[in-house]
Design an enzyme around this catalytic site. Structure first.
Site, short mmCIF file in Angstrom:
data_model
loop_
_atom_site.label_atom_id
_atom_site.label_comp_id
_atom_site.label_asym_id
_atom_site.label_seq_id
_atom_site.Cartn_x
_atom_site.Cartn_y
_atom_site.Cartn_z
N SER A 1 0.85 -1.18 0.00
CA SER A 1 0.00 0.00 0.00
C SER A 1 0.89 1.23 0.00
CB SER A 1 -0.93 0.00 1.22
OG SER A 1 -0.17 -0.16 2.39
N GLU B 1 17.08 2.61 10.74
CA GLU B 1 15.69 2.20 10.85
C GLU B 1 15.02 2.92 12.01
OE1 GLU B 1 15.80 -2.10 11.14
OE2 GLU B 1 17.17 -2.05 12.82
N GLY C 1 11.33 -0.17 15.49
CA GLY C 1 11.41 -1.42 14.74
C GLY C 1 12.82 -1.73 14.31
N SER D 1 15.07 9.09 0.66
CA SER D 1 14.50 8.01 -0.15
C SER D 1 13.15 8.30 -0.78
CB SER D 1 14.45 6.72 0.67
OG SER D 1 13.79 6.96 1.90
C1 LIG Z 1 10.41 1.39 0.80
C2 LIG Z 1 11.01 2.60 1.35
C3 LIG Z 1 12.13 2.54 2.22
C4 LIG Z 1 12.72 1.25 2.69
O1 LIG Z 1 13.29 0.51 1.63
P1 LIG Z 1 13.61 -1.02 1.75
O2 LIG Z 1 14.15 -1.39 0.42
O3 LIG Z 1 12.34 -1.74 2.09
O4 LIG Z 1 14.59 -1.17 2.86
C5 LIG Z 1 12.68 3.74 2.64
N1 LIG Z 1 12.17 4.93 2.26
C6 LIG Z 1 11.11 5.02 1.46
C7 LIG Z 1 10.59 6.36 1.10
C8 LIG Z 1 10.49 3.86 0.96
O5 LIG Z 1 9.43 3.96 0.15
#
Ligand SMILES: *Cc1c(COP(=O)(O)O)cnc(C)c1O
Length: 331
Positions: free
Chosen positions: A87, A213, A217, A313
């Site tokens: 989601s 992280e 978690g 990210s």
């Molecule tokens: C999915 C996601 C993560 C984590 O990435 P993984 O590959 O599951 O470790 C971090 N930041 C954002 C914005 C994401 O969408």
């Protein structure tokens, strides 16, 4: 890589797979900017480089892994479409990648998924199938739909071509800024961290690779300490892209081999970092996207005088939530 620890049924990617992903993504994924800030450098007493994947297509680095995975499929298999349960950002990324390839995409989401996410995923042309998270098993439903349609399941992180695609962001960062002492990235299931580690090992020898992280978690940290994948209950954090309960099986061998440390940050630190990016760099970064930067800018990672690359990210947070989080902390 110590192959004795790797199960034979797993296809663990290497840096060659990252390079192959770079070729597939050329001209398709944005080469996102690397941002710098004198204020941030002063706060951390270090040279910081922010790879702005919040400005990536579909708003997160997930587009890289999703597109690479669709592009890597055998054309006959690809024509039957792709399926995923998500989601979050993987749903939108895969829907978009499927649309760009002119194939169908089914996303399995819980019935109570936020309407915004459902709309965004449909907006990219995917079909959304709902399940009841209390009575149904999403993996069973995903497999059933994949079988019915002869479609391919593309998981959000536990998959070689996803890991390789995610690694291209760090590769671009290092190619642009040169040698770095630390590469710091958010950690959920480990797609981004595993891919980033492959790139760092190949392109920046001596660079320490660190995952971050949410405090609530820290299964990744526990897993690295224990030397095996540790599963935790669903954590509670505003970092909704990193609420995974376990690192992926394709990801863990790479993390074990190539990751130096895993740190955690609090939700409060994430909010302060979101505010910093909005006020100073004029960019929206979602809570999960702030994990790495929060660890560096709040001194969780000791990196005085070092050159530090980070991945911001993603940027997918609706403005109402964004405002509420910042307001709640202002008092
Ligand atoms: C999915 C996601 C993560 C984590 O990435 P993984 O590959 O599951 O470790 C971090 N930041 C954002 C914005 C994401 O969408």
């Amino acid at each position: 890589m110590d192959m004795s620890t790797v199960q034979r049924d797993l296809k663990i990617p290497t840096f060659d797979d990252v390079k192959e992903a770079q070729r597939r993504l050329a001209g398709v994924a944005h080469v996102t900017p690397v941002l710098t800030s004198k204020t941030a450098n002063a706060m951390a007493d270090a040279s910081l480089f922010f790879k702005a994947e919040n400005l990536q297509r579909a708003g997160a680095f997930k587009f890289r892994g999703a597109y690479n995975s669709v592009a890597a499929l055998d054309p006959a298999a690809r024509a039957n479409g792709v399926v995923a349960f998500s989601s979050g950002n993987h749903a939108q990324a895969l829907a978009y990648a499927a649309r760009l390839h002119g194939i169908s995409c089914v996303i399995i989401m819980p019935k109570d998924a936020p309407e915004m996410k459902v709309a965004a995923t449909r907006g990219y042309g995917a079909e959304v199938v709902f399940y009841d998270r209390y009575t149904e098993d999403r993996e069973v439903i995903t497999r059933r739909i994949a079988t019915e349609r002869n479609a391919t399941i593309i998981p959000p992180f536990d998959y070689a071509d996803v890991i390789a695609g995610q690694g291209t962001a760090a590769a671009e960062l290092i190619e642009e800024v040169g040698a770095i002492d630390y590469l710091v990235v958010p950690l959920g299931g480990g797609g981004l961290l595993a891919g980033s580690a492959l790139s760092a090992r190949a392109l920046a020898p001596g660079c320490k690779v660190v995952g971050v992280e949410p405090e609530a978690g820290d299964d990744g940290r526990q897993s690295l300490q224990k030397g095996e994948i540790v599963t935790i209950p669903v954590p509670k954090s505003i970092a909704d892209g990193a609420l995974t309960t376990a690192i992926g099986r394709h990801n863990f061998p790479i993390l074990k081999q190539d990751v130096d440390d895993i740190l955690t940050v609090s939700d409060t630190q994430l909010i302060e970092t979101m505010r910093f990016f909005a006020e100073r760099l004029k960019i929206i970064v979602e809570p999960t996207g702030c994990l790495a930067a929060a660890a560096v800018m709040h001194g969780v990672l000791a990196c005085k005088g070092k050159r530090v690359g980070m991945v911001l990210s993603g940027g997918n947070v609706d403005l109402k939530t964004f405002g509420a989080l910042l307001d709640a902390r202002r008092a």
